[in-house]
Design an enzyme around this catalytic site. Structure first.
Site, PDB file in Angstrom:
ATOM      1  CE  LYS A   1       7.628  29.159  19.060  1.00 50.83           C
ATOM      2  NZ  LYS A   1       7.671  28.907  20.513  1.00 50.83           N
TER       3      LYS A   1
ATOM      4  CD  GLU B   1      11.629  34.075  24.067  1.00 51.01           C
ATOM      5  OE1 GLU B   1      11.234  35.180  24.457  1.00 51.01           O
ATOM      6  OE2 GLU B   1      10.862  33.120  23.794  1.00 51.01           O
TER       7      GLU B   1
ATOM      8  CB  SER C   1       4.400  23.041  15.647  1.00 51.29           C
ATOM      9  OG  SER C   1       5.636  22.410  15.377  1.00 51.29           O
TER      10      SER C   1
END
Lengths: 256, 405
Positions: free
Chosen positions: B102, B124, B389
């Site tokens: 991210k 969000e 990830s």
């Protein structure tokens, strides 16, 4: 002629429109609410099509939509309910919903039902101008439906002129950069914006919405536009007082 | 090396790039209320120019290197490879600062926000990884940060909530709908409408154009590195297969990005099946959805016959989303990517397996990508890259609960 435009031809000032959510407070109330609003002398009525994810609506309308969906409302039922009053109701109706509802229902089927119910105006707040130009303009014209565009304090003059050229019923002037349900006074900043738009001498009729909640804000808005729309305040009233007192709410808006 | 690759790749034009209105095939666009038009337009007019500027690239690459710790290693998972009979590499996005891919996106977007003169940031978050990554870059740049998070996710991802707060972010619970990622996104968009001066730092390849393309470009660093790392390790910059989990789809977009036009590379996107694709408790959008509009984008969407959005379910907060980014909808529809799925149980098993045989605790989201290995027919020489990830620290409570069962 477009049913809403017709209203403005006979009554140029202080046009009052009320928004309510179909199937709220109870599933079968859609028809009664429209009848009561008509009796109370509302000029045109916006029928909200309850949606699970209403991005442009504040908490009040979100909650009413959620409740209506829990009551079991769906597009077929709304259209059935509107068909039953098609001949008795003389107050023009506008449908307000989200694009995905029309997309999933079938665009042509949706438009046909709208027309069958005697409605010729829709508001789809998440339908952007470019999509309208590329596809929906043609679709709506085929059915004689007019799409209402919103303008905001940030909308550029060029864009407003373009919207004006597309608008056959009215232009929805968003009172502030906020989602529906924001309450309070009308600020000097908003008045400056209203004045700026008014001085553009648009051919379309201007109706102010978002944040209009009582006699004071309604009259103020009507100084700069042909009319105004009340939504959240009416939904709150319905929640508190029920559908029997609708006349009271409307008189409180019209008179002091 | 990194800079050179960027210069080479940024000009790429292919079948999987959006057209001028932000469409990937029939998916994408910008279905936004007029109130958001100026914001989205401002970003659309500027994002490519900013991203491609030398100044941005210098700052972005420097922060990715020194702050995030890139390049993330490409690790040959020997024991996992032996077990499944293939050559399995793990792209270690879990080793990034803040623990997931991210941050690649938030570093890029915070620089874009600064270039546009924005000082207030909203975001969000589902699993909280994007929220933490946003709060981190806001702390780094001294910007005000508000994160919307579903009430249900606040409970199941408590460590990330604590981290966001420590980083100075305000965490606002989303209490509508399913109280998860979809609702957090609704609330963020509503706040954005009311506060057009804010910059909406979106966490995935979702939302109105240009957000999906912008986020994909910022995550593309993953596949950019994979190319030279694979070349070093295998002599070939192309693997046979790339596997990534998909909620909104940002890590998959990053892992696929520079391979999308190379048809010889098999792309596998893994969705969360929850309790099973047909159990009524699932988030396998490609299997359960139809064309629809969510969060300003036309994509594949879980919905009922009236277009009402169906609430998804997954044990993993990051995959608990009823839509998928428009690029992925196009990869699915065109058949370019193969869509598979994994249930809660399969994901948990895969997480425990990786932990035991490789010493890596993956995030629950990531575990879904690992969970398809037993379902595949593999060749001994098949080179597979799994995009690892994120790390599983945030999911310890869930893991421990299942360990005891």
């Amino acid at each position: 002629m477009n049913s809403i435009k017709n209203i403005f031809q006979t009554k140029n000032r202080e046009v009052l429109s009320i928004y309510f959510t179909a199937g709220f407070p109870n599933l079968e109330d859609t028809k009664t609410v429209i009848e009561e609003l008509e009796k109370a002398g509302v000029d045109f009525i916006e029928v909200g099509l309850p949606y699970s994810d209403p991005l442009a609506d504040g908490p009040t309308i979100q909650n009413s939509s959620q409740k209506a969906l829990q009551n079991g409302i769906n597009l077929d039922i709304v259209f059935e309910q509107l068909m039953t009053i098609k001949n008795s109701n003389k107050t023009p109706l506008v449908l307000m919903g989200y694009l995905n509802q029309m997309l999933k229902y079938g665009e042509d089927k949706f438009c046909q039902k709208v027309v069958d119910c005697g409605i010729d105006t829709v508001i789809l707040p998440d339908l952007p101008m470019v999509e309208y130009e590329n596809h929906y303009r043609h679709l709506f014209e085929k059915y004689g439906i007019n799409n209402v565009f919103l303008i905001t304090p940030q909308t550029t003059e060029d864009r407003i002129r373009k919207i004006d050229s597309y608008s056959k019923s009215f232009i929805y002037m968003v009172a502030s950069s906020s989602i529906t349900g924001a309450k309070g006074e009308i600020s000097q900043q908003q008045i400056d914006y209203f004045q700026r738009i008014k001085s553009m001498n648009l051919k379309g009729n201007l109706v102010i919405g978002f944040g209009i909640s009582d006699h004071k804000t309604f009259s103020k808005a009507c100084e700069y536009a042909n009319g105004a729309i009340i939504g959240s305040a009416f939904i709150n009233f319905l929640e508190e007082k029920g559908i029997d007192k609708i006349y009271e709410f409307i008189s409180s808006i019209r008179n002091n | 090396m990194l800079l050179a690759m960027t210069a080479k790749n940024k000009k790429m034009k292919g079948k999987f790039q959006p057209d001028k209105n932000g469409y990937f095939g029939q998916f994408g666009g910008a279905f936004i209320p007029e109130l958001l038009y100026p914001n989205v337009k401002e970003l659309e007019d500027n994002y490519i120019q900013i991203i491609e500027s030398e100044e941005f690239q210098k700052e972005y690459k420097s922060l990715l290197k020194d702050f995030v710790g890139r390049p993330s290693p490409l690790y040959f998972a020997k024991r996992l490879s032996e077990k499944y009979g293939a050559q399995i590499y793990l792209k270690r996005e879990d080793l990034n600062h803040t623990g997931a891919h991210k941050i690649n996106n938030t570093i890029g977007q915070i620089l874009i926000a600064q270039k546009l003169g924005k000082t207030k940031i909203i975001a969000e978050t589902g699993a909280g990884q994007h929220g933490v990554a946003t709060a981190t870059v806001c702390a780094l740049m001294g910007l005000e940060c508000t994160v919307f998070m579903g009430e249900k996710d606040i409970v199941r991802q408590a460590p990330n909530v604590a981290r966001m707060k420590m980083l100075g972010a305000k965490v606002v619970p989303a209490t509508s709908g399913s109280k998860t990622l979809k609702d957090a996104t609704n609330e963020a968009i509503r706040y954005w409408i009311q506060h057009p001066e804010t910059f909406y730092l979106i966490g995935s390849v979702v939302g109105p154009h240009p957000h999906p393309d912008m986020v994909a470009r910022l995550q593309a660093v993953i596949s950019e590195e994979m190319k030279w790392q694979l070349k070093e390790k295998t002599g070939n910059e192309n693997p046979d297969t790339i596997i990534a989990c998909v909620g909104g789809g940002s890590n998959a977009a990053g892992a696929f990005y520079h391979y999308m036009d190379d048809e010889e590379v098999e792309l596998i996107a893994v969705e969360a099946a929850g309790l099973g694709v047909n159990s009524g408790e699932s988030a396998a959008t490609s299997q359960l959805g139809q064309v629809g509009i969510i969060h300003g984008s036309k994509t594949i969407l879980m919905q009922d016959e009236y277009g009402q959005i169906v609430e998804p379910y997954s044990i993993s907060a990051g995959l608990d989303y009823p839509g998928v980014g428009p690029l992925h909808a196009f990869l699915f529809e065109s058949g370019r990517a193969k869509f598979m799925n994994a249930t809660d149980k399969e994901a948990l098993d895969a997480a425990f397996e990786l932990t035991k045989i490789e010493g890596i605790i993956p995030a629950l989201e990531t575990a879904h990508a690992l969970a398809v290995l037993p379902k595949m027919t593999l060749r001994k020489d098949q080179v597979i890259v799994i995009n690892l990830s994120g790390r599983g620290d945030k999911d310890l409570e869930t893991f421990i609960k299942h360990l005891e069962e």
